[in-house]
Design a protein around this motif. Sequence first.
Motif, PDB file in Angstrom:
ATOM      1  N   LEU A 289      -6.522 -12.795  12.968  1.00 41.89           N
ATOM      2  CA  LEU A 289      -7.906 -12.997  13.396  1.00 41.89           C
ATOM      3  C   LEU A 289      -8.869 -12.404  12.371  1.00 41.89           C
ATOM      4  O   LEU A 289      -9.884 -13.023  12.016  1.00 41.89           O
ATOM      5  N   VAL A 290      -8.542 -11.216  11.870  1.00 44.86           N
ATOM      6  CA  VAL A 290      -9.395 -10.566  10.876  1.00 44.86           C
ATOM      7  C   VAL A 290      -9.491 -11.427   9.624  1.00 44.86           C
ATOM      8  O   VAL A 290     -10.575 -11.577   9.037  1.00 44.86           O
ATOM      9  N   VAL A 291      -8.383 -12.015   9.195  1.00 44.25           N
ATOM     10  CA  VAL A 291      -8.393 -12.865   8.000  1.00 44.25           C
ATOM     11  C   VAL A 291      -9.254 -14.100   8.231  1.00 44.25           C
ATOM     12  O   VAL A 291     -10.032 -14.511   7.352  1.00 44.25           O
ATOM     13  N   ARG A 292      -9.150 -14.700   9.398  1.00 44.24           N
ATOM     14  CA  ARG A 292      -9.975 -15.886   9.686  1.00 44.24           C
ATOM     15  C   ARG A 292     -11.460 -15.546   9.657  1.00 44.24           C
ATOM     16  O   ARG A 292     -12.300 -16.391   9.319  1.00 44.24           O
ATOM     17  N   LEU A 293     -11.779 -14.301   9.963  1.00 44.42           N
ATOM     18  CA  LEU A 293     -13.172 -13.865   9.958  1.00 44.42           C
ATOM     19  C   LEU A 293     -13.617 -13.352   8.597  1.00 44.42           C
ATOM     20  O   LEU A 293     -14.703 -12.786   8.461  1.00 44.42           O
ATOM     21  N   GLY A 294     -12.735 -13.518   7.575  1.00 44.08           N
ATOM     22  CA  GLY A 294     -13.091 -13.108   6.228  1.00 44.08           C
ATOM     23  C   GLY A 294     -12.682 -11.694   5.877  1.00 44.08           C
ATOM     24  O   GLY A 294     -13.139 -11.150   4.861  1.00 44.08           O
ATOM     25  N   GLY A 295     -11.839 -11.107   6.667  1.00 45.89           N
ATOM     26  CA  GLY A 295     -11.430  -9.715   6.424  1.00 45.89           C
ATOM     27  C   GLY A 295     -10.116  -9.571   5.688  1.00 45.89           C
ATOM     28  O   GLY A 295      -9.410  -8.560   5.887  1.00 45.89           O
ATOM     29  N   GLY A 296      -9.771 -10.546   4.831  1.00 47.19           N
ATOM     30  CA  GLY A 296      -8.532 -10.449   4.066  1.00 47.19           C
ATOM     31  C   GLY A 296      -8.396  -9.156   3.286  1.00 47.19           C
ATOM     32  O   GLY A 296      -7.325  -8.523   3.288  1.00 47.19           O
ATOM     33  N   PRO A 297      -9.463  -8.669   2.620  1.00 50.37           N
ATOM     34  CA  PRO A 297      -9.353  -7.396   1.891  1.00 50.37           C
ATOM     35  C   PRO A 297      -8.977  -6.222   2.783  1.00 50.37           C
ATOM     36  O   PRO A 297      -8.253  -5.316   2.356  1.00 50.37           O
ATOM     37  N   LEU A 298      -9.471  -6.220   4.021  1.00 51.74           N
ATOM     38  CA  LEU A 298      -9.129  -5.132   4.939  1.00 51.74           C
ATOM     39  C   LEU A 298      -7.651  -5.150   5.299  1.00 51.74           C
ATOM     40  O   LEU A 298      -7.009  -4.102   5.407  1.00 51.74           O
ATOM     41  N   VAL A 299      -7.099  -6.338   5.475  1.00 57.34           N
ATOM     42  CA  VAL A 299      -5.673  -6.467   5.795  1.00 57.34           C
ATOM     43  C   VAL A 299      -4.819  -5.988   4.625  1.00 57.34           C
ATOM     44  O   VAL A 299      -3.822  -5.284   4.811  1.00 57.34           O
ATOM     45  N   VAL A 300      -5.221  -6.355   3.404  1.00 56.92           N
ATOM     46  CA  VAL A 300      -4.485  -5.898   2.227  1.00 56.92           C
ATOM     47  C   VAL A 300      -4.563  -4.378   2.111  1.00 56.92           C
ATOM     48  O   VAL A 300      -3.559  -3.702   1.868  1.00 56.92           O
ATOM     49  N   ALA A 301      -5.763  -3.818   2.300  1.00 60.82           N
ATOM     50  CA  ALA A 301      -5.930  -2.371   2.198  1.00 60.82           C
ATOM     51  C   ALA A 301      -5.085  -1.641   3.233  1.00 60.82           C
ATOM     52  O   ALA A 301      -4.463  -0.611   2.941  1.00 60.82           O
ATOM     53  N   ALA A 302      -5.030  -2.171   4.450  1.00 61.72           N
ATOM     54  CA  ALA A 302      -4.276  -1.519   5.522  1.00 61.72           C
ATOM     55  C   ALA A 302      -2.772  -1.618   5.312  1.00 61.72           C
ATOM     56  O   ALA A 302      -2.006  -0.816   5.867  1.00 61.72           O
ATOM     57  N   SER A 303      -2.327  -2.569   4.515  1.00 62.98           N
ATOM     58  CA  SER A 303      -0.881  -2.758   4.314  1.00 62.98           C
ATOM     59  C   SER A 303      -0.242  -1.631   3.507  1.00 62.98           C
ATOM     60  O   SER A 303       0.956  -1.414   3.583  1.00 62.98           O
ATOM     61  N   GLY A 304      -1.056  -0.941   2.699  1.00 63.73           N
ATOM     62  CA  GLY A 304      -0.501   0.111   1.845  1.00 63.73           C
ATOM     63  C   GLY A 304       0.148  -0.417   0.587  1.00 63.73           C
ATOM     64  O   GLY A 304       0.807   0.341  -0.134  1.00 63.73           O
ATOM     65  N   LEU A 305      -0.035  -1.692   0.286  1.00 61.89           N
ATOM     66  CA  LEU A 305       0.610  -2.289  -0.889  1.00 61.89           C
ATOM     67  C   LEU A 305      -0.186  -2.096  -2.174  1.00 61.89           C
ATOM     68  O   LEU A 305       0.372  -2.189  -3.257  1.00 61.89           O
ATOM     69  N   TRP A 306      -1.497  -1.854  -2.059  1.00 60.42           N
ATOM     70  CA  TRP A 306      -2.322  -1.676  -3.253  1.00 60.42           C
ATOM     71  C   TRP A 306      -1.963  -0.341  -3.894  1.00 60.42           C
ATOM     72  O   TRP A 306      -1.947   0.697  -3.247  1.00 60.42           O
ATOM     73  N   LEU A 307      -1.671  -0.353  -5.175  1.00 59.35           N
ATOM     74  CA  LEU A 307      -1.108   0.826  -5.823  1.00 59.35           C
ATOM     75  C   LEU A 307      -2.130   1.885  -6.210  1.00 59.35           C
ATOM     76  O   LEU A 307      -1.778   3.037  -6.403  1.00 59.35           O
ATOM     77  N   SER A 308      -3.381   1.536  -6.366  1.00 55.81           N
ATOM     78  CA  SER A 308      -4.378   2.512  -6.798  1.00 55.81           C
ATOM     79  C   SER A 308      -4.623   3.548  -5.715  1.00 55.81           C
ATOM     80  O   SER A 308      -4.418   3.292  -4.523  1.00 55.81           O
ATOM     81  N   GLY A 309      -5.076   4.729  -6.154  1.00 52.98           N
ATOM     82  CA  GLY A 309      -5.409   5.762  -5.187  1.00 52.98           C
ATOM     83  C   GLY A 309      -6.550   5.313  -4.293  1.00 52.98           C
ATOM     84  O   GLY A 309      -7.497   4.663  -4.741  1.00 52.98           O
TER      85      GLY A 309
END
Length: 399
Positions: free
Chosen positions: A99-119
């Motif tokens: 639902l968040v992605v459909r509302l344009g919140g794809g970046p939030l889903v990526v951030a919450a996944s813990g997959l982004w390597l930067s601090g």
Amino acid sequence: MSSPDPAPRALNAWPKSVQEKIETLTARQAALRAKVQRAQSDEALTRARLSAALMDALAARCEAEARARVGALAHWRAQAISGQRPARRNRHRRRAEKLVVRLGGGPLVVAASGLWLSGGRQVSAIAAYVGRGVDPTAQPHALFDQAFYLERYPDVAAAGLCPLVHYILQGGAELRDPHPLFNARFYVEHNRIDLGETGLTPLEHYMRIGAFAGLDPHPLFRTDHYLTQAVDLFGAREAPLAHFLRVGAASGLSPHPLFEPAYYASQLGGEVAANPLLHFLLEGSARGLKPNPLFDPAWFARTYPDFAGQEALTAFAWRGRDAGLSPGPWFDGGAHVAKGGTSGEGLDPLTDYLWGGAWRVGESAPGLHTSAYLVAHPELAATGQTPLGHWAARNPPGG
């Protein structure tokens, strides 16, 4: 009265008759033959003692290396504090993410996944990446190969969804591989229970839990083997595979005992591979390039058609023990297993041979006797190279 023994006269006096000459020659031949036999016996005994000493030294070396691997892995697990265990990613959370992605919140889903390597979460950088959609040149700062994912799964581009977002929402559950060096089915096979308990995708589990528990992400990446080389990892919160991709491969570190970077690179001529293992998986294996002197991808593909469509070395490292597979024409994996190879650690036959089976099991190929070869090549005691590997490197097929 009996005549005196002719031997002393024959050996110490000049013969005067034909009979005495014959006796002299006979005695001298007998004495020389005895001397040669004694020398041969002494040499054989010396060779046997040297061979035994070399075998013991090399076996001790392998045992020390095995202890180093165990110790490195234990130390890694003890010092790599993984933090709080992530909340279970259950069905309701997955629905909320969609639902968040459909509302344009794809970046939030990526951030919450813990997959982004930067601090930190760095939402702005993530948003810039997500905004590029299915662009194959848009590489996220994650253990995720965008170009590879789009090429492997063309339906992702057709769906128009950012590839990393697609993986989090759908691809992970479908056991799609996010990177050439992350084999989802292999990871799930070895960690099925914990993955079920957490609800995480395989890559999320590895990056948040598995990497710091010393789990292997791919059949050709052994964490214990890598940790004994990447000493700068200790004290740093970085997944071993991420470290290998960032600096390890370029530094010539070996990801697995079956892959020798320098040997592989020697077959490339003037071609340069920044990451030899990736080059091998994506291109070299299909070209028949060898990852080590004893593994022949072309021979393996012809010999085991049941593995058609699978990369040869990956299949061997993953399934070699179960089926007693052979890596090439010079090494009989089934015979090695039958003689007691691979017992204990669950290794494929060739890894077991390289990690000490050469000295436990003995003869590795018909006509190549380990002890005799060692005596002829005592320099192996310094290098630790196995007799069959040493021979194969100097006698390539067609050479």
